[in-house]
Design a protein around this motif. Structure first.
Motif, PDB file in Angstrom:
ATOM      1  N   GLU A  62      -2.083   3.686  -0.224  1.00 50.68           N
ATOM      2  CA  GLU A  62      -0.602   4.052  -0.413  1.00 50.68           C
ATOM      3  C   GLU A  62      -0.036   4.604   0.876  1.00 50.68           C
ATOM      4  O   GLU A  62       1.115   4.127   1.098  1.00 50.68           O
ATOM      5  CB  GLU A  62      -0.733   5.217  -1.642  1.00 50.68           C
ATOM      6  N   ARG A  66       3.477   2.840   2.367  1.00 56.92           N
ATOM      7  CA  ARG A  66       4.536   3.893   2.720  1.00 56.92           C
ATOM      8  C   ARG A  66       4.872   3.742   4.327  1.00 56.92           C
ATOM      9  O   ARG A  66       6.093   3.457   4.488  1.00 56.92           O
ATOM     10  CB  ARG A  66       4.106   5.026   2.304  1.00 56.92           C
ATOM     11  N   ASP A  67       3.955   3.780   5.072  1.00 57.95           N
ATOM     12  CA  ASP A  67       4.305   3.784   6.486  1.00 57.95           C
ATOM     13  C   ASP A  67       4.469   2.327   7.069  1.00 57.95           C
ATOM     14  O   ASP A  67       5.254   2.113   8.105  1.00 57.95           O
ATOM     15  CB  ASP A  67       3.020   4.216   7.143  1.00 57.95           C
TER      16      ASP A  67
END
Length: 82
Positions: A62, A66-67
């Motif tokens: 996750e 996200r990054d």
């Protein structure tokens, strides 16, 4: 580098010789190249296992998404005549 002798059955020797000849190599150079390729495969296997272990940790996948925006969308391929 010193030379050495490897004992193998004649069928295996002949198979190595045929493969080497088809590639335009000596058996010696083919086996040297094969050893390097196999070492690379072992290293790649270790790296793959380490990566899979890392991304199996809670929250890592996750956080990556996200990054870094997740995996790219598959490219749409137009149908083309052969």
């Amino acid at each position: 580098m010193a030379d050495t002798t490897v004992k193998m059955d004649s069928e295996t020797r002949d198979r190595f010789a045929a493969i080497a000849a088809a590639r335009g190599q000596s058996v010696r150079s083919y086996l040297a190249e094969l050893a390097i390729e196999e070492e690379n495969q072992v290293s790649l296997g270790r790296a793959t296992a380490a990566f899979r272990e890392a991304i199996s940790q809670p929250g890592i996948a996750e956080a990556f998404d996200r990054d870094f925006g997740g995996l790219p969308a598959p490219a749409q391929r137009a149908r083309q005549a052969a």
